[in-house]
Design a protein around this motif. Structure first.
Motif, PDB file in Angstrom:
ATOM      1  N   ASP A   1       6.129   7.581 -11.926  1.00 26.40           N
ATOM      2  CA  ASP A   1       4.934   8.383 -11.967  1.00 26.40           C
ATOM      3  C   ASP A   1       5.441   9.895 -11.389  1.00 26.40           C
ATOM      4  O   ASP A   1       4.523  10.349 -10.341  1.00 26.40           O
ATOM      5  CB  ASP A   1       3.881   7.829 -10.974  1.00 26.40           C
ATOM      6  CG  ASP A   1       2.553   8.256 -11.208  1.00 26.40           C
ATOM      7  OD1 ASP A   1       2.377   9.132 -11.830  1.00 26.40           O
ATOM      8  OD2 ASP A   1       1.566   7.831 -10.255  1.00 26.40           O
TER       9      ASP A   1
ATOM     10  N   ARG B   1       0.743  -1.297   0.011  1.00 20.52           N
ATOM     11  CA  ARG B   1       0.094   0.023   0.087  1.00 20.52           C
ATOM     12  C   ARG B   1       1.177   1.199  -0.122  1.00 20.52           C
ATOM     13  O   ARG B   1       0.447   2.179  -0.778  1.00 20.52           O
ATOM     14  CB  ARG B   1      -0.844   0.052   1.233  1.00 20.52           C
ATOM     15  CG  ARG B   1      -1.903   0.942   1.301  1.00 20.52           C
ATOM     16  CD  ARG B   1      -2.929   0.927   2.438  1.00 20.52           C
ATOM     17  NE  ARG B   1      -1.900   1.271   3.633  1.00 20.52           N
ATOM     18  CZ  ARG B   1      -1.844   2.585   4.126  1.00 20.52           C
ATOM     19  NH1 ARG B   1      -2.332   3.716   3.643  1.00 20.52           N
ATOM     20  NH2 ARG B   1      -1.052   2.740   4.993  1.00 20.52           N
ATOM     21  N   ARG B   2       1.990   1.231   1.000  1.00 26.21           N
ATOM     22  CA  ARG B   2       2.872   2.386   0.827  1.00 26.21           C
ATOM     23  C   ARG B   2       3.473   2.360  -0.389  1.00 26.21           C
ATOM     24  O   ARG B   2       3.644   3.622  -0.771  1.00 26.21           O
ATOM     25  CB  ARG B   2       3.928   2.267   1.827  1.00 26.21           C
ATOM     26  CG  ARG B   2       3.471   2.325   3.229  1.00 26.21           C
ATOM     27  CD  ARG B   2       4.554   2.297   4.108  1.00 26.21           C
ATOM     28  NE  ARG B   2       3.798   2.349   5.552  1.00 26.21           N
ATOM     29  CZ  ARG B   2       3.173   3.491   6.093  1.00 26.21           C
ATOM     30  NH1 ARG B   2       3.453   4.481   5.381  1.00 26.21           N
ATOM     31  NH2 ARG B   2       2.785   3.743   7.197  1.00 26.21           N
ATOM     32  N   LEU B   3       4.073   1.440  -0.970  1.00 21.99           N
ATOM     33  CA  LEU B   3       4.660   1.567  -2.395  1.00 21.99           C
ATOM     34  C   LEU B   3       3.754   2.134  -3.496  1.00 21.99           C
ATOM     35  O   LEU B   3       4.093   2.969  -4.190  1.00 21.99           O
ATOM     36  CB  LEU B   3       5.309   0.091  -2.763  1.00 21.99           C
ATOM     37  CG  LEU B   3       6.382  -0.049  -2.001  1.00 21.99           C
ATOM     38  CD1 LEU B   3       6.658  -1.754  -2.098  1.00 21.99           C
ATOM     39  CD2 LEU B   3       7.722   0.414  -2.234  1.00 21.99           C
ATOM     40  N   MET B   4       2.564   1.651  -3.282  1.00 22.80           N
ATOM     41  CA  MET B   4       1.513   2.169  -4.314  1.00 22.80           C
ATOM     42  C   MET B   4       1.280   3.785  -4.239  1.00 22.80           C
ATOM     43  O   MET B   4       1.110   4.155  -5.259  1.00 22.80           O
ATOM     44  CB  MET B   4       0.453   1.397  -4.311  1.00 22.80           C
ATOM     45  CG  MET B   4       0.539  -0.249  -4.613  1.00 22.80           C
ATOM     46  SD  MET B   4      -1.338  -0.987  -5.014  1.00 22.80           S
ATOM     47  CE  MET B   4      -1.884  -1.289  -3.612  1.00 22.80           C
ATOM     48  N   GLU B   5       1.179   4.301  -3.014  1.00 20.44           N
ATOM     49  CA  GLU B   5       0.873   5.568  -2.725  1.00 20.44           C
ATOM     50  C   GLU B   5       2.079   6.392  -3.457  1.00 20.44           C
ATOM     51  O   GLU B   5       1.873   7.475  -3.441  1.00 20.44           O
ATOM     52  CB  GLU B   5       0.913   5.770  -1.176  1.00 20.44           C
ATOM     53  CG  GLU B   5      -0.419   5.334  -0.619  1.00 20.44           C
ATOM     54  CD  GLU B   5      -0.540   5.590   0.930  1.00 20.44           C
ATOM     55  OE1 GLU B   5      -1.822   5.574   1.365  1.00 20.44           O
ATOM     56  OE2 GLU B   5       0.465   5.784   1.434  1.00 20.44           O
ATOM     57  N   MET B   6       3.354   5.731  -3.270  1.00 26.60           N
ATOM     58  CA  MET B   6       4.348   6.463  -3.717  1.00 26.60           C
ATOM     59  C   MET B   6       4.715   6.413  -5.048  1.00 26.60           C
ATOM     60  O   MET B   6       5.253   6.891  -5.901  1.00 26.60           O
ATOM     61  CB  MET B   6       5.751   5.947  -3.352  1.00 26.60           C
ATOM     62  CG  MET B   6       5.788   5.752  -1.525  1.00 26.60           C
ATOM     63  SD  MET B   6       6.876   7.396  -1.108  1.00 26.60           S
ATOM     64  CE  MET B   6       7.477   6.613   0.413  1.00 26.60           C
TER      65      MET B   6
ATOM     66  N   LEU C   1       2.503   1.453  -8.895  1.00 26.82           N
ATOM     67  CA  LEU C   1       1.345   0.704  -9.199  1.00 26.82           C
ATOM     68  C   LEU C   1       1.576  -0.128 -10.430  1.00 26.82           C
ATOM     69  O   LEU C   1       2.271   0.343 -11.278  1.00 26.82           O
ATOM     70  CB  LEU C   1       0.266   1.700  -9.504  1.00 26.82           C
ATOM     71  CG  LEU C   1      -0.556   2.557  -8.361  1.00 26.82           C
ATOM     72  CD1 LEU C   1      -1.276   3.847  -8.849  1.00 26.82           C
ATOM     73  CD2 LEU C   1      -1.544   1.535  -8.020  1.00 26.82           C
TER      74      LEU C   1
ATOM     75  N   HIS D   1       2.718   1.006 -14.455  1.00 23.11           N
ATOM     76  CA  HIS D   1       3.489   2.204 -14.262  1.00 23.11           C
ATOM     77  C   HIS D   1       5.050   1.834 -14.756  1.00 23.11           C
ATOM     78  O   HIS D   1       5.370   0.875 -14.474  1.00 23.11           O
ATOM     79  CB  HIS D   1       3.544   2.921 -12.867  1.00 23.11           C
ATOM     80  CG  HIS D   1       2.306   3.848 -12.715  1.00 23.11           C
ATOM     81  ND1 HIS D   1       2.144   4.501 -11.533  1.00 23.11           N
ATOM     82  CD2 HIS D   1       1.396   4.088 -13.662  1.00 23.11           C
ATOM     83  CE1 HIS D   1       1.112   5.090 -11.719  1.00 23.11           C
ATOM     84  NE2 HIS D   1       0.567   4.874 -12.758  1.00 23.11           N
TER      85      HIS D   1
END
Lengths: 104, 631
Positions: A87, A57-62, A65, A68
């Motif tokens: 991104d 979840r943290r990695l996706m927020e950064m 995803l 990408h």
């Protein structure tokens, strides 16, 4: 170099990681399978994150995803951690995390 | 900083507390992802009318400030922690979520929201707009860093974006002050009545997981013809130097050495100036007043006590200035990256480096800065070792003892040795903790590298002002009070209406009571009183000793005289022990209080205090024996 020796280098070491170089050389023959195997100038499309849910979840927020594009940039003097462009941001990851981000 | 037209916050007059009427003032929350320039915007809006506060029951601190509008009305703004989403999973996110939904105790639900996003990275930052707009509060979407967007050839149709989102959009550069008037207009509008909500053209995502919100953000961006700017070339150029295999570590070392060099060499002339001013003003007052008890209290108690501490303000400000520049420019993130491998060896990670470096200024903000470390065990280990780093409050003590006892040629060396000793104690303790009670698997490390930016004079001077206020407040309250108490205890009981000689005062009584405990370290009862008083804050001992020796009749007309008095009273072994004791002991009430708050209980601060005191005592004992044997 033992951990004690760093007393005299005040917080960092100039030691080069020869292991990493050997690994990178090995990666040349096959296409990169994860972020760690990406060479300078290459880039890859992220497929999946094989990390625990909270970390994912943290990695996706950064920006990490699936789908990408990820491009490696500079790294710390020893080669680890390494900065990845994803991104619109630059995010530093340790090797053990980069290995688990699988490319398409 | 003269570009403040249309920016009423720049008027420095403090409005009367309570505002115009008894009506409740409007509350506006500032929300945004990390590195979106939230603090710059907050500073731009509030100027000096701000303070740091804590929500009850949680460790997350926030800043509250007042914004003065053109018609003299006031609005409260709350700067919330930087978050990427509103899922209440981390503490920062929970606080932001609770404040925005009105669930935070002691804080009413905000009347409006300022959502701050980085316009140069809008695709990713717009993700946060989905959950924030879903709250249904009047929201101004601020696209910050508009100057960077324009310079990099990026574009956005902000009117179109406003239509798509159903919320007003302002293109702003908080650092330059461009477009900030739109924010003031919005604030003025919300205080009249809630602006009628427009119906957004785009529906908000129903299921707000990250991929869905990201797709929604991309869609909104493309409808508003968002064109991202070219990547920041300068950042890449600078990174190829700062993260170069050879130059990177060199620059790193230069920065660390430069910080300390500046503190000592740079602050010296200003410090001497303050020192002289205190000396001469003290003498001047002494000549004005008749020789009585009040004069003695004023000169020996207040002037010597407070004055001996105030002169260290320049050093402390230099240190905070340096750390402020490193942080605002974006270099500190690179330093954390470089330090990660070394920190990993003592069981910590690169993110621990930032708090540990700021602990050289003061452990209190350093311990608060550990909040960026996600791994709880890493965070506690960092908190526990931070007070070993040589904080600025130790400097007055070090400087005094070193100047009194060590030959001029070796003074800098001695000081560096003390810095090194603190550093070694910290990493040894970290290694110990991380291989026993705080053992954890090698944690993950992810750190965003912000683009390099020029630190603004405005934000740096606000930081320094804040620090000066804290320091002078402490000098004016705690240190003043301790100085007066020390003076009073030294002048009672009265015999035949006259104060006793110091050796027969209550103070000597207390001192002699603790003397057996500290005699093995080579300290006499006067140092004992100093040690007790320094439990409040380390630098207090300098003031206390100034007061005690001042009462003893040593004519302390200049700061040099305190050194002479100490030389007569303390053996070289005792001096070495005193230095070592201060290097390792945790004599700081503020640090204990902040550790209790951040770790949520007395367990860690109590263990930390006991450990550091024992550590300090043991090494001070060794230092005393060693130096005495050698001398």
């Amino acid at each position: 170099m033992t951990w004690k020796a760093q007393y005299w280098t005040l917080g960092f070491d100039l030691q080069m990681s020869f292991k990493r170089k050997a690994k990178a050389a090995h990666a040349r023959s096959t296409p990169a399978r994860n972020l760690h195997e990406l060479r300078r100038g290459e880039s890859g499309i992220l497929d999946r994150l094989e990390v625990p849910e909270e970390e994912a979840r943290r990695l996706m927020e950064m920006g990490f995803l699936p789908g990408h594009k990820v491009t490696p940039a500079h790294s710390a003097p020893g080669g680890d951690p390494r900065v990845f462009r994803v991104d619109g941001s630059e995010v530093a990851l340790r090797r053990e995390t980069a290995i688990r981000l699988i490319l398409r | 900083m003269s570009d403040c037209h249309g920016c009423p916050a720049a008027t420095m007059t403090m409005p009367p507390p309570g505002g115009l009427s008894g009506a409740r003032r409007q509350i506006v929350a500032i929300v945004g992802p990390p590195n979106s320039g939230k603090s710059t915007m907050f500073n731009r809006l509030t100027g000096l009318r701000q303070k740091v506060a804590n929500f009850p029951g949680v460790t997350v601190e926030h800043r509250m400030g007042r914004v003065k509008l053109e018609d003299d009305r006031e609005v409260f703004v709350v700067d919330l922690p930087g978050v990427y989403s509103l899922n209440p999973r981390t503490e920062d996110e929970r606080v932001t979520h609770d404040v925005l939904t009105g669930r935070m105790k002691d804080l009413p639900k905000p009347d409006a929201v300022l959502l701050i996003l980085d316009s140069t990275n809008l695709g990713r930052h717009l993700v946060l707009a989905a959950p924030v707009l879903s709250l249904g509060l009047p929201t101004l979407v601020i696209l910050n860093m508009a100057d960077d967007l324009g310079r990099g050839g990026g574009k956005i149709d902000s009117a179109e974006l406003a239509m798509q989102l159903g919320a007003p959009v302002a293109l702003v550069s908080a650092a330059k002050g461009e477009g900030v008037d739109k924010v003031f207009q919005f604030l003025a509008g919300t205080t009249h009545s809630a602006a009628p909500q427009q119906k957004p053209l785009m529906e908000l995502p129903v299921i707000q997981d990250i991929p869905k919100c990201r797709a929604w953000a991309a869609n909104a961006g493309s409808k508003a013809k968002y064109h991202a700017p070219a990547p920041p070339l300068w950042t890449r150029r600078l990174d190829s130097i700062f993260l170069n295999k050879i130059f990177g570590p060199l620059v790193f070392l230069l920065v660390v050495v430069g910080v300390f060099e500046t503190i000592f060499a740079g602050a010296k002339p200003i410090q001497d100036l303050i020192d002289h001013a205190i000396d001469y003003s003290g003498l001047w007052i002494q000549h004005l007043l008749p020789d009585n008890a009040f004069r003695s209290l004023l000169i020996n108690g207040v002037w010597k006590g407070v004055g001996s501490v105030v002169q260290f303000l320049p050093q402390i400000l230099f240190l905070f200035l340096f750390i402020g520049i490193l942080e605002d420019s974006g270099y500190l993130a690179r330093a954390a990256l470089i330090a990660d491998r070394t920190m990993a060896r003592i069981g910590l990670q690169g993110k621990s480096f930032i708090p540990l470096l700021s602990a050289y200024a003061c452990a209190v903000p350093a311990i608060m800065a550990t909040r960026t470390i996600e791994n709880k065990r890493d965070r506690i280990a960092t908190i526990l070792i931070a007070p070993f780093m040589t904080c600025s409050a130790r400097l007055p003590v070090y400087t005094l003892i070193i100047a009194a006892f060590i030959a001029p040629h070796f003074q800098v060396l001695a000081l560096l040795g003390l810095y090194l000793a603190g550093f070694l104690a910290a990493i040894t303790t970290a290694k110990l903790l991380k291989s026993t009670v705080l053992k954890s698997t090698r944690s993950s490390f992810m750190l965003e590298m912000p683009p390099y930016r020029w630190p603004t004079v405005r934000s740096l001077s606000l930081r320094l002002l804040d620090r000066s206020k804290v320091f002078l407040q402490r000098a004016g309250t705690v240190i003043l009070a301790v100085a007066v108490v020390i003076w009073v205890l030294g002048n009672v009981p009265l015999s035949h209406g006259k104060p006793p000689s110091l050796d027969h005062s209550f103070e000597a009584g207390i001192g002699h009571a603790v003397e057996p405990a500290i005699r093995p370290l080579g300290f006499n009862w006067k140092i004992g009183i100093g040690l007790i008083s320094s439990l409040a804050a380390r630098e207090v001992i300098v003031g206390t000793l100034g007061t005690i020796y001042g009462m003893e009749g040593s004519d302390l007309e200049h700061s040099k005289d305190l050194q002479q008095a100490l030389r007569k009273d303390l053996s070289p072994g005792g001096a070495a022990a005193l230095l070592v004791f201060f290097a390792f002991a945790m004599q700081c009430m503020s640090t204990i209080a902040v550790v209790r708050r951040e770790t949520g209980g007395w367990k860690w601060p109590a263990a930390q205090f006991a450990y550091m005191t024992l550590f300090a005592y043991a090494f001070a004992f060794i230092a005393n024996r060693l130096v005495t044997a050698l001398a």
